[in-house]
Design an enzyme around this catalytic site. Structure first.
Site, PDB file in Angstrom:
ATOM      1  N   SER A  40       0.467  -1.667   6.312  1.00  0.00           N
ATOM      2  CA  SER A  40       1.413  -2.739   6.062  1.00  0.00           C
ATOM      3  C   SER A  40       2.639  -2.324   5.369  1.00  0.00           C
ATOM      4  O   SER A  40       3.799  -2.772   5.990  1.00  0.00           O
ATOM      5  CB  SER A  40       0.635  -4.023   5.526  1.00  0.00           C
ATOM      6  N   LYS A  74       0.760 -10.053  -7.212  1.00  0.00           N
ATOM      7  CA  LYS A  74       1.395  -9.394  -6.263  1.00  0.00           C
ATOM      8  C   LYS A  74       2.513 -10.150  -5.721  1.00  0.00           C
ATOM      9  O   LYS A  74       2.643 -11.321  -5.894  1.00  0.00           O
ATOM     10  CB  LYS A  74       0.437  -8.858  -5.067  1.00  0.00           C
ATOM     11  N   HIS A  99      -5.443  -3.637  11.954  1.00  0.00           N
ATOM     12  CA  HIS A  99      -6.202  -4.470  11.598  1.00  0.00           C
ATOM     13  C   HIS A  99      -6.740  -5.515  12.794  1.00  0.00           C
ATOM     14  O   HIS A  99      -8.215  -5.601  12.670  1.00  0.00           O
ATOM     15  CB  HIS A  99      -5.597  -5.857  10.608  1.00  0.00           C
ATOM     16  N   ARG A 139      -9.148   4.552   7.433  1.00  0.00           N
ATOM     17  CA  ARG A 139      -8.271   5.449   8.239  1.00  0.00           C
ATOM     18  C   ARG A 139      -8.186   6.675   8.220  1.00  0.00           C
ATOM     19  O   ARG A 139      -8.331   7.499   9.042  1.00  0.00           O
ATOM     20  CB  ARG A 139      -6.619   4.999   7.991  1.00  0.00           C
TER      21      ARG A 139
HETATM   22  O1  PNS Z   1      -5.822  -4.984   2.180  1.00  0.00           O
HETATM   23  P1  PNS Z   1      -5.943  -4.347   0.908  1.00  0.00           P
HETATM   24  O2  PNS Z   1      -4.949  -4.929  -0.057  1.00  0.00           O
HETATM   25  O3  PNS Z   1      -6.388  -2.990   0.738  1.00  0.00           O
HETATM   26  O4  PNS Z   1      -7.306  -5.422   0.304  1.00  0.00           O
HETATM   27  C1  PNS Z   1      -7.803  -5.331  -0.803  1.00  0.00           C
HETATM   28  C2  PNS Z   1      -8.872  -6.530  -1.207  1.00  0.00           C
HETATM   29  C3  PNS Z   1      -8.454  -7.759  -0.942  1.00  0.00           C
HETATM   30  C4  PNS Z   1     -10.150  -6.078  -0.528  1.00  0.00           C
HETATM   31  C5  PNS Z   1      -9.445  -6.296  -2.489  1.00  0.00           C
HETATM   32  O5  PNS Z   1      -8.293  -6.073  -3.574  1.00  0.00           O
HETATM   33  C6  PNS Z   1     -10.264  -7.265  -3.285  1.00  0.00           C
HETATM   34  O6  PNS Z   1     -11.445  -7.647  -2.839  1.00  0.00           O
HETATM   35  N1  PNS Z   1      -9.694  -8.070  -4.085  1.00  0.00           N
HETATM   36  C7  PNS Z   1     -10.467  -9.137  -4.886  1.00  0.00           C
HETATM   37  C8  PNS Z   1     -10.837  -9.217  -6.155  1.00  0.00           C
HETATM   38  C9  PNS Z   1     -12.092  -8.192  -6.207  1.00  0.00           C
HETATM   39  O7  PNS Z   1     -13.031  -8.718  -5.971  1.00  0.00           O
HETATM   40  N2  PNS Z   1     -11.932  -7.021  -6.939  1.00  0.00           N
HETATM   41  C10 PNS Z   1     -13.284  -6.507  -7.562  1.00  0.00           C
HETATM   42  C11 PNS Z   1     -13.510  -5.292  -6.592  1.00  0.00           C
HETATM   43  S1  PNS Z   1     -12.623  -3.831  -6.894  1.00  0.00           S
END
Ligand code: PNS
Length: 161
Positions: A129, A41, A17, A90
């Site tokens: 993570s 979560k 990150h 990645r």
């Molecule tokens: O580090 P991660 O868990 O892969 O990040 C995922 C994240 C936080 C970027 C994604 O889950 C997110 O943007 N969640 C907010 C809810 C949202 O906007 N959902 C619609 C998009 S699919």
């Protein structure tokens, strides 16, 4: 001034990150690293703890701000008046999920939120993570994966300190 949001769970922040944050900070005027507060979560670290660690590990990058958000990314981006989201890629295994998320965000924002992908440095392409948490839960060595303040925080969480 062009600002981008780098959203994620960051539970915890890894060197992968940090590499993306540094490179994005070189491409945009400002980066907002945004920690998702997701009540469905059960993270290892609270949002406040994740924000604090991110602030510590990005302290020397002057154009980085750390924040948290809940709800939809597109709503948070609109509130911040930002139209670019950064995500790290990645390996090919990330692609389906990231493509789905980028296209969904483009659709529901009516094209207002663009996603820019940065490919992860090869040195960190294996890093995630959840693996870091698992290794740390058995008191394994994660010094290649996360900075010292994160290692310390995980040691405390898992009762090794
Ligand atoms: O580090 P991660 O868990 O892969 O990040 C995922 C994240 C936080 C970027 C994604 O889950 C997110 O943007 N969640 C907010 C809810 C949202 O906007 N959902 C619609 C998009 S699919």
């Amino acid at each position: 001034m062009k600002t981008a949001i780098y959203p994620g769970s960051f539970d915890p922040v890894t060197y992968g990150h940090i590499d993306i944050i540094k490179r994005a900070a070189g491409l945009f005027d400002k980066i907002i690293v945004a920690v998702l507060d997701n009540p469905s979560k059960s993270p290892l670290f609270s949002v406040d703890e994740r924000v604090t660690m991110l602030k510590e590990v990005t302290a020397e990058i002057t154009n980085v701000e750390v924040d948290s958000f809940s709800g939809l990314l597109i709503d948070y981006a609109k509130q911040k008046n930002v139209d670019v989201a950064i995500r790290g890629l990645r390996a090919v295994t990330d692609f389906d999920y990231e493509l789905h998320m980028a296209q969904t965000n483009a659709l529901i924002s009516e094209g207002r939120l663009e996603t820019v992908f940065l490919t992860t440095d090869l040195a960190y392409s294996f890093l995630c993570s959840s693996t870091v948490r698992e290794i740390a839960s058995f008191n394994g060595d994660v010094s290649q994966c996360v900075p010292e303040c994160v290692r310390d925080a995980m040691s405390v969480k898992f009762g090794y300190k």
